[in-house]
Write a protein that holds these residues in place. Structure first.
Motif, PDB file in Angstrom:
ATOM      1  N   ALA A  45       0.825  -1.209   0.000  1.00  0.00           N
ATOM      2  CA  ALA A  45       0.000   0.000   0.000  1.00  0.00           C
ATOM      3  C   ALA A  45       0.859   1.260   0.000  1.00  0.00           C
ATOM      4  CB  ALA A  45      -0.928  -0.010   1.212  1.00  0.00           C
ATOM      5  N   ALA A  46       1.991   1.204   0.707  1.00  0.00           N
ATOM      6  CA  ALA A  46       2.894   2.360   0.781  1.00  0.00           C
ATOM      7  C   ALA A  46       3.835   2.429  -0.408  1.00  0.00           C
ATOM      8  CB  ALA A  46       3.703   2.303   2.077  1.00  0.00           C
ATOM      9  N   GLN A  47       3.874   1.358  -1.219  1.00  0.00           N
ATOM     10  CA  GLN A  47       4.750   1.276  -2.387  1.00  0.00           C
ATOM     11  C   GLN A  47       6.222   1.419  -1.990  1.00  0.00           C
ATOM     12  OE1 GLN A  47       2.942   4.281  -4.976  1.00  0.00           O
ATOM     13  NE2 GLN A  47       1.853   2.658  -6.061  1.00  0.00           N
ATOM     14  N   VAL A  48       6.586   0.625  -1.000  1.00  0.00           N
ATOM     15  CA  VAL A  48       7.985   0.553  -0.567  1.00  0.00           C
ATOM     16  C   VAL A  48       8.352  -0.920  -0.411  1.00  0.00           C
ATOM     17  CG1 VAL A  48       7.883   2.756   0.680  1.00  0.00           C
ATOM     18  CG2 VAL A  48       7.440   0.617   1.905  1.00  0.00           C
ATOM     19  N   SER A  49       9.624  -1.210  -0.433  1.00  0.00           N
ATOM     20  CA  SER A  49      10.073  -2.566  -0.183  1.00  0.00           C
ATOM     21  C   SER A  49      10.075  -2.843   1.312  1.00  0.00           C
ATOM     22  CB  SER A  49      11.488  -2.761  -0.735  1.00  0.00           C
ATOM     23  OG  SER A  49      12.408  -1.969   0.003  1.00  0.00           O
ATOM     24  N   LYS A  50      10.063  -4.122   1.687  1.00  0.00           N
ATOM     25  CA  LYS A  50      10.123  -4.467   3.111  1.00  0.00           C
ATOM     26  C   LYS A  50      11.450  -4.008   3.690  1.00  0.00           C
ATOM     27  CE  LYS A  50       8.318  -8.144   4.857  1.00  0.00           C
ATOM     28  NZ  LYS A  50       7.979  -9.548   5.197  1.00  0.00           N
ATOM     29  N   ARG A  51      12.485  -4.045   2.895  1.00  0.00           N
ATOM     30  CA  ARG A  51      13.795  -3.583   3.364  1.00  0.00           C
ATOM     31  C   ARG A  51      13.712  -2.117   3.781  1.00  0.00           C
ATOM     32  NH1 ARG A  51      17.954  -1.016   0.565  1.00  0.00           N
ATOM     33  NH2 ARG A  51      20.014  -1.213   1.529  1.00  0.00           N
ATOM     34  N   THR A  52      13.050  -1.310   2.964  1.00  0.00           N
ATOM     35  CA  THR A  52      12.890   0.111   3.302  1.00  0.00           C
ATOM     36  C   THR A  52      12.053   0.270   4.558  1.00  0.00           C
ATOM     37  OG1 THR A  52      13.086   0.837   1.007  1.00  0.00           O
ATOM     38  CG2 THR A  52      11.940   2.312   2.509  1.00  0.00           C
ATOM     39  N   ALA A  53      10.973  -0.503   4.664  1.00  0.00           N
ATOM     40  CA  ALA A  53      10.098  -0.403   5.831  1.00  0.00           C
ATOM     41  C   ALA A  53      10.861  -0.682   7.111  1.00  0.00           C
ATOM     42  CB  ALA A  53       8.929  -1.379   5.690  1.00  0.00           C
ATOM     43  N   TYR A  54      11.715  -1.712   7.089  1.00  0.00           N
ATOM     44  CA  TYR A  54      12.453  -2.073   8.301  1.00  0.00           C
ATOM     45  C   TYR A  54      13.642  -1.154   8.562  1.00  0.00           C
ATOM     46  CZ  TYR A  54       9.594  -6.209   8.864  1.00  0.00           C
ATOM     47  OH  TYR A  54       8.529  -7.050   9.079  1.00  0.00           O
ATOM     48  N   GLN A  55      13.981  -0.331   7.590  1.00  0.00           N
ATOM     49  CA  GLN A  55      14.987   0.703   7.848  1.00  0.00           C
ATOM     50  C   GLN A  55      14.365   1.875   8.612  1.00  0.00           C
ATOM     51  OE1 GLN A  55      16.406   1.399   3.851  1.00  0.00           O
ATOM     52  NE2 GLN A  55      18.289   0.242   4.205  1.00  0.00           N
ATOM     53  N   HIS A  56      13.071   2.070   8.412  1.00  0.00           N
ATOM     54  CA  HIS A  56      12.378   3.161   9.106  1.00  0.00           C
ATOM     55  C   HIS A  56      11.775   2.716  10.435  1.00  0.00           C
ATOM     56  CE1 HIS A  56      12.636   6.285   6.029  1.00  0.00           C
ATOM     57  NE2 HIS A  56      12.430   5.347   5.114  1.00  0.00           N
ATOM     58  N   PHE A  57      11.368   1.455  10.510  1.00  0.00           N
ATOM     59  CA  PHE A  57      10.730   0.928  11.722  1.00  0.00           C
ATOM     60  C   PHE A  57      11.347  -0.426  12.051  1.00  0.00           C
ATOM     61  CE2 PHE A  57       7.651   3.554   9.456  1.00  0.00           C
ATOM     62  CZ  PHE A  57       7.279   4.455  10.444  1.00  0.00           C
ATOM     63  N   ALA A  58      11.710  -0.604  13.308  1.00  0.00           N
ATOM     64  CA  ALA A  58      12.360  -1.852  13.719  1.00  0.00           C
ATOM     65  C   ALA A  58      11.452  -3.057  13.514  1.00  0.00           C
ATOM     66  CB  ALA A  58      12.797  -1.763  15.179  1.00  0.00           C
ATOM     67  N   GLY A  59      10.153  -2.828  13.545  1.00  0.00           N
ATOM     68  CA  GLY A  59       9.198  -3.913  13.363  1.00  0.00           C
ATOM     69  C   GLY A  59       7.792  -3.364  13.404  1.00  0.00           C
ATOM     70  N   LYS A  60       6.825  -4.245  13.299  1.00  0.00           N
ATOM     71  CA  LYS A  60       5.426  -3.813  13.283  1.00  0.00           C
ATOM     72  C   LYS A  60       5.029  -3.155  14.597  1.00  0.00           C
ATOM     73  CE  LYS A  60       0.718  -5.451  12.421  1.00  0.00           C
ATOM     74  NZ  LYS A  60      -0.159  -6.620  12.188  1.00  0.00           N
ATOM     75  N   ASP A  61       5.572  -3.653  15.718  1.00  0.00           N
ATOM     76  CA  ASP A  61       5.223  -3.073  17.018  1.00  0.00           C
ATOM     77  C   ASP A  61       5.592  -1.592  17.077  1.00  0.00           C
ATOM     78  OD1 ASP A  61       4.233  -5.468  17.854  1.00  0.00           O
ATOM     79  OD2 ASP A  61       5.905  -5.975  19.158  1.00  0.00           O
ATOM     80  N   TYR A 106      -7.382   4.234  19.822  1.00  0.00           N
ATOM     81  CA  TYR A 106      -6.611   3.868  21.007  1.00  0.00           C
ATOM     82  C   TYR A 106      -7.264   2.688  21.724  1.00  0.00           C
ATOM     83  CZ  TYR A 106      -4.812   8.481  19.955  1.00  0.00           C
ATOM     84  OH  TYR A 106      -4.274   9.555  19.294  1.00  0.00           O
ATOM     85  N   ILE A 107      -8.586   2.701  21.792  1.00  0.00           N
ATOM     86  CA  ILE A 107      -9.298   1.576  22.388  1.00  0.00           C
ATOM     87  C   ILE A 107      -9.128   0.343  21.504  1.00  0.00           C
ATOM     88  CG2 ILE A 107     -11.562   0.674  23.043  1.00  0.00           C
ATOM     89  CD1 ILE A 107     -12.405   3.511  23.736  1.00  0.00           C
ATOM     90  N   SER A 108      -9.277   0.540  20.205  1.00  0.00           N
ATOM     91  CA  SER A 108      -9.137  -0.582  19.274  1.00  0.00           C
ATOM     92  C   SER A 108      -7.769  -1.238  19.404  1.00  0.00           C
ATOM     93  CB  SER A 108      -9.346  -0.102  17.834  1.00  0.00           C
ATOM     94  OG  SER A 108     -10.664   0.345  17.635  1.00  0.00           O
ATOM     95  N   ALA A 109      -6.725  -0.424  19.490  1.00  0.00           N
ATOM     96  CA  ALA A 109      -5.368  -0.959  19.595  1.00  0.00           C
ATOM     97  C   ALA A 109      -5.196  -1.744  20.886  1.00  0.00           C
ATOM     98  CB  ALA A 109      -4.348   0.168  19.523  1.00  0.00           C
ATOM     99  N   ALA A 110      -5.684  -1.206  21.994  1.00  0.00           N
ATOM    100  CA  ALA A 110      -5.546  -1.889  23.284  1.00  0.00           C
ATOM    101  C   ALA A 110      -6.286  -3.226  23.282  1.00  0.00           C
ATOM    102  CB  ALA A 110      -6.069  -0.992  24.402  1.00  0.00           C
ATOM    103  N   VAL A 111      -7.464  -3.253  22.660  1.00  0.00           N
ATOM    104  CA  VAL A 111      -8.255  -4.486  22.608  1.00  0.00           C
ATOM    105  C   VAL A 111      -7.568  -5.533  21.737  1.00  0.00           C
ATOM    106  CG1 VAL A 111     -10.411  -5.493  21.775  1.00  0.00           C
ATOM    107  CG2 VAL A 111     -10.459  -3.360  23.072  1.00  0.00           C
ATOM    108  N   GLU A 112      -7.058  -5.099  20.585  1.00  0.00           N
ATOM    109  CA  GLU A 112      -6.433  -6.042  19.661  1.00  0.00           C
ATOM    110  C   GLU A 112      -5.108  -6.586  20.181  1.00  0.00           C
ATOM    111  OE1 GLU A 112      -6.650  -5.952  15.356  1.00  0.00           O
ATOM    112  OE2 GLU A 112      -7.306  -3.861  15.536  1.00  0.00           O
ATOM    113  N   LEU A 113      -4.339  -5.758  20.858  1.00  0.00           N
ATOM    114  CA  LEU A 113      -2.993  -6.167  21.253  1.00  0.00           C
ATOM    115  C   LEU A 113      -2.977  -7.092  22.463  1.00  0.00           C
ATOM    116  CD1 LEU A 113      -1.217  -2.744  20.695  1.00  0.00           C
ATOM    117  CD2 LEU A 113      -1.011  -4.798  19.284  1.00  0.00           C
ATOM    118  N   HIS A 114      -3.938  -6.947  23.365  1.00  0.00           N
ATOM    119  CA  HIS A 114      -4.021  -7.810  24.564  1.00  0.00           C
ATOM    120  C   HIS A 114      -2.733  -7.776  25.390  1.00  0.00           C
ATOM    121  CE1 HIS A 114      -7.777  -9.506  23.098  1.00  0.00           C
ATOM    122  NE2 HIS A 114      -7.200  -9.811  21.963  1.00  0.00           N
ATOM    123  N   ASP A 115      -2.002  -6.697  25.345  1.00  0.00           N
ATOM    124  CA  ASP A 115      -0.729  -6.636  26.073  1.00  0.00           C
ATOM    125  C   ASP A 115      -0.539  -5.239  26.643  1.00  0.00           C
ATOM    126  OD1 ASP A 115       1.808  -6.762  27.077  1.00  0.00           O
ATOM    127  OD2 ASP A 115       2.816  -7.058  25.144  1.00  0.00           O
TER     128      ASP A 115
END
Length: 203
Positions: A45-61, A106-115
């Motif tokens: 959707a962002a039209q970037v490679s996974k390599r680029t994504a992980y250069q900007h963010f350590a992971g999905k979290d 914020y509520i949605s994230a808290a409910v989905e993450l369970h952590d």
């Protein structure tokens, strides 16, 4: 990372990959949820490679946490910092917001993450406390008898309106705003009565 690189579609992309990733996360997390959105879909959707994504963010979290920080950077401050609104008007203005997705992210994230230890869950908790504190400050400026209590009541009312709107697919914010008027005016009137009583006793 080079200034230009090929994305998953093979087209060369310039700078702004981080912004595109965050923009894609806002749309996908909102529309289909955090758990249902994978990094492959986000990158496409962002039209970037996974390599680029992980250069900007350590992971999905990390991306989830930053996504939440981007959701509401100005709306609340535009209300609470507005010189054109009285304290009472600020308290009511929060019920006039019309989010694209009525369910609070914020509520949605808290409910989905369970952590509760997840960075995004912690940010969501901090955000909710900050909103209640801003409501309490405005309530104090409006002359409410117990501003902290009123702030918590209005914060709870906001969250309830968002959840009910999502579940019933019907706008619950006007009803919440009407309840807020009663709570606010009652708290202000109580403070006025208390002040009058103290003046009478002191005479």
């Amino acid at each position: 990372m080079t200034e230009l690189e090929k994305g998953p579609t093979g087209r060369r992309r310039g700078r702004g990959a981080r912004e595109r990733i965050l923009s894609a996360s806002q749309q996908l997390f909102r529309d289909q949820g955090i758990n249902q959105t994978g990094m492959d879909q986000l990158c496409a959707a962002a039209q970037v490679s996974k390599r680029t994504a992980y250069q900007h963010f350590a992971g999905k979290d990390e991306l989830i946490a930053e996504y939440l920080q981007q959701v509401d950077p100005t709306v609340m401050s535009s209300i609470f910092d507005s010189p054109d609104l009285s304290p009472r008007e600020k308290l009511l203005a929060v019920f006039d917001m019309r989010p694209t997705n009525p369910m609070c992210p914020y509520i949605s994230a808290a409910v989905e993450l369970h952590d509760p230890e997840h960075p995004a869950s912690q940010y969501a908790s901090e955000y909710k406390k900050a909103v209640a504190a801003k409501l309490a400050n405005a309530a104090r400026e409006a002359g409410a008898a117990d501003p902290e209590q009123l702030g918590e009541q209005l914060a709870l009312l906001l969250d309830g309106a968002a959840a009910r709107t999502r579940v019933l697919n019907a706008n619950a914010f006007p009803t919440a705003a009407a309840i807020a008027v009663t709570l606010i005016d009652s708290a202000i009137a109580a403070a006025s009565r208390d002040h009058g009583h103290r003046e009478t006793v002191s005479r």
